[in-house]
Design an enzyme around this catalytic site. Structure first.
Site, PDB file in Angstrom:
ATOM      1  N   CYS A  28      -0.043  -2.069  15.442  1.00 11.69           N
ATOM      2  CA  CYS A  28       0.081  -1.773  14.007  1.00 11.69           C
ATOM      3  C   CYS A  28      -0.545  -2.857  13.141  1.00 11.69           C
ATOM      4  O   CYS A  28      -0.211  -4.037  13.265  1.00 11.69           O
ATOM      5  CB  CYS A  28       1.562  -1.628  13.674  1.00 11.69           C
ATOM      6  SG  CYS A  28       1.878  -1.500  11.909  1.00 11.69           S
ATOM      7  N   CYS A  86       3.513   8.622   0.899  1.00  6.61           N
ATOM      8  CA  CYS A  86       4.023   7.709   1.934  1.00  6.61           C
ATOM      9  C   CYS A  86       4.214   6.349   1.255  1.00  6.61           C
ATOM     10  O   CYS A  86       3.267   5.800   0.689  1.00  6.61           O
ATOM     11  CB  CYS A  86       2.988   7.625   3.054  1.00  6.61           C
ATOM     12  SG  CYS A  86       3.392   6.422   4.312  1.00  6.61           S
ATOM     13  N   CYS A 110       4.724  -4.868  15.738  1.00  4.89           N
ATOM     14  CA  CYS A 110       4.314  -3.943  16.813  1.00  4.89           C
ATOM     15  C   CYS A 110       2.830  -4.195  17.104  1.00  4.89           C
ATOM     16  O   CYS A 110       2.045  -4.391  16.170  1.00  4.89           O
ATOM     17  CB  CYS A 110       4.538  -2.504  16.388  1.00  4.89           C
ATOM     18  SG  CYS A 110       6.257  -2.164  15.998  1.00  4.89           S
ATOM     19  N   CYS A 127      -1.173   6.229   9.962  1.00  2.32           N
ATOM     20  CA  CYS A 127      -0.058   5.503  10.556  1.00  2.32           C
ATOM     21  C   CYS A 127      -0.516   4.258  11.321  1.00  2.32           C
ATOM     22  O   CYS A 127      -1.426   4.313  12.125  1.00  2.32           O
ATOM     23  CB  CYS A 127       0.671   6.436  11.505  1.00  2.32           C
ATOM     24  SG  CYS A 127       2.045   5.636  12.286  1.00  2.32           S
ATOM     25  N   CYS A 179       5.479  -6.629   7.616  1.00  2.00           N
ATOM     26  CA  CYS A 179       6.595  -6.164   8.445  1.00  2.00           C
ATOM     27  C   CYS A 179       6.923  -7.231   9.480  1.00  2.00           C
ATOM     28  O   CYS A 179       6.020  -7.779  10.112  1.00  2.00           O
ATOM     29  CB  CYS A 179       6.218  -4.861   9.146  1.00  2.00           C
ATOM     30  SG  CYS A 179       7.585  -4.220  10.154  1.00  2.00           S
ATOM     31  N   GLU A 227       0.831  -1.189   0.000  1.00  2.00           N
ATOM     32  CA  GLU A 227       0.000   0.000   0.000  1.00  2.00           C
ATOM     33  C   GLU A 227       0.870   1.245   0.000  1.00  2.00           C
ATOM     34  O   GLU A 227       1.959   1.264   0.577  1.00  2.00           O
ATOM     35  CB  GLU A 227      -0.902  -0.016   1.237  1.00  2.00           C
ATOM     36  CG  GLU A 227      -1.852  -1.183   1.176  1.00  2.00           C
ATOM     37  CD  GLU A 227      -2.856  -1.212   2.318  1.00  2.00           C
ATOM     38  OE1 GLU A 227      -3.691  -2.107   2.302  1.00  2.00           O
ATOM     39  OE2 GLU A 227      -2.796  -0.351   3.197  1.00  2.00           O
TER      40      GLU A 227
END
Ligand code: SF4
Length: 338
Positions: free
Chosen positions: A116, A102, A113, A330, A109, A81
């Site tokens: 996230c 961005c 986290c 975010c 990932c 994305e």
């Protein structure tokens, strides 16, 4: 889009062809070689066959049209994305709007986290530098004739410093005057605090901005939010940032997500201020976009938190959070997928 065969196709051409082709693809943002009108027809046909320019994507707009998210489909059918954020003050003309792209550096990932959406969805693979750059080419084409990309933030899916070689190759390419020509000071990279990457960036010639995702002022709290990134302690992280600042003389931003009842108390603010009251450090408080597990701090709490930090002499801003409607803010990339 795949330009892997470009050198071979241009090998028998005069040297200036490279410059011409770079300008067509990365500055004029052509999406078909047929638009490259001053290239010979036979060369355009060869390029059509060997260096396809098409980018496979799906586009989503948010309700206020200030941010748009695209899902870029990669050659192996994985997807990443990327988000385009428009900033325009009320009375400004459309033509004066500024755009920040961005971009992602990994599919998923590995750091997981807990706040996230990307991390919770797992890790697939690193992106190659051209796949990172292609996200900008996509937005360049999208904005063609009515705007341009002013800033680039490596803050999408993935941890850039866990894919350092491809990340820095992409950053240098984006900065190159013969390709995308975006000034280094308009490029920012955000890391979850991967110390080897901070050290390497300090030694690079490219003077881009560095942001550290901190989100907690002590190791035990940070370990709950960022279990894998916390392999590096906060005190080692601060030492690495101090070294970076000594070497580069550049300010460093600390990003701090505001999560209700987790890291948003007066005590948290005092602990954070004690840690970050240092030259060229500043804090950016980020309103949290809920992904299920945690709740967001209220706007009043965020303002109070900022006040505590500023009273202790720590420069602090609050990020305007664009794109929550489309899960593009975010920590929200990859919340919903194809
Ligand atoms: S916050 Fe950043 S480092 Fe952490 S899991 Fe998400 S993408 Fe990875």
């Amino acid at each position: 889009m795949n330009l892997e065969n470009l050198s071979e196709v241009l090998s028998s051409e005069p040297k200036y062809r490279f410059q011409q082709v770079n300008k067509f693809v990365f500055q004029d943002f052509i999406s078909s070689w047929q638009e490259a009108s001053n290239l010979p027809k036979a060369l355009r046909e060869k390029l059509d066959f060997a260096c396809p320019l098409d980018i496979d994507y799906e586009l989503v707009k948010d309700q206020d049209r200030n941010s748009q998210k695209a899902l870029i489909i990669l050659g192996d059918n994985e997807s990443v994305e990327t988000v385009l954020i428009k900033q325009k003050a009320g009375k400004q003309a459309e033509s004066e709007a500024r755009y920040t792209a961005c971009i992602s550096t990994q599919v998923g990932c590995p750091l997981a986290c807990t706040f996230c959406a990307t991390g919770l969805a797992g890790f697939k693979r690193n992106l190659e530098s051209f796949e990172i750059v292609n996200q900008l080419v996509f937005w360049g084409r999208h904005l063609k004739n009515h705007g341009k990309i002013d800033n680039v933030v490596f803050m999408g899916m993935g941890e850039p410093f866990l894919n350092y070689e491809e990340f820095i190759k992409a950053a240098k390419f984006i900065n190159n005057p013969e390709t995308l020509n975006i000034g280094a000071r308009r490029l920012s990279v955000s890391t979850a605090g991967i110390i080897p990457g901070i050290k390497r960036l300090a030694g690079e010639k490219i003077q881009m901005n560095l942001a550290i995702s901190l989100h907690a002022a002590n190791d035990s709290k940070r370990r709950k939010l960022m279990p894998k990134a916390s392999k590096y302690t906060i005190s080692d992280l601060i030492k690495a940032v101090d070294n970076y600042i000594n070497k580069t003389g550049r300010r460093v931003m600390f990003e701090y997500l505001m999560i209700k009842g987790v890291n948003d108390s007066e005590e948290d603010a005092n602990e954070l201020a004690a840690l970050l009251h240092r030259p060229l450090y500043f804090v950016n408080l980020i309103p949290y976009n809920e992904t299920g597990r945690y709740q967001a701090s209220s706007p009043d709490t965020i303002k109070r938190f900022r006040g505590y930090l500023e009273d202790k002499g720590v420069p602090t801003t609050i990020r305007l959070s664009f794109g929550a409607d489309i899960n593009a803010a975010c920590g929200q990339l990859h919340q919903k997928n194809r």
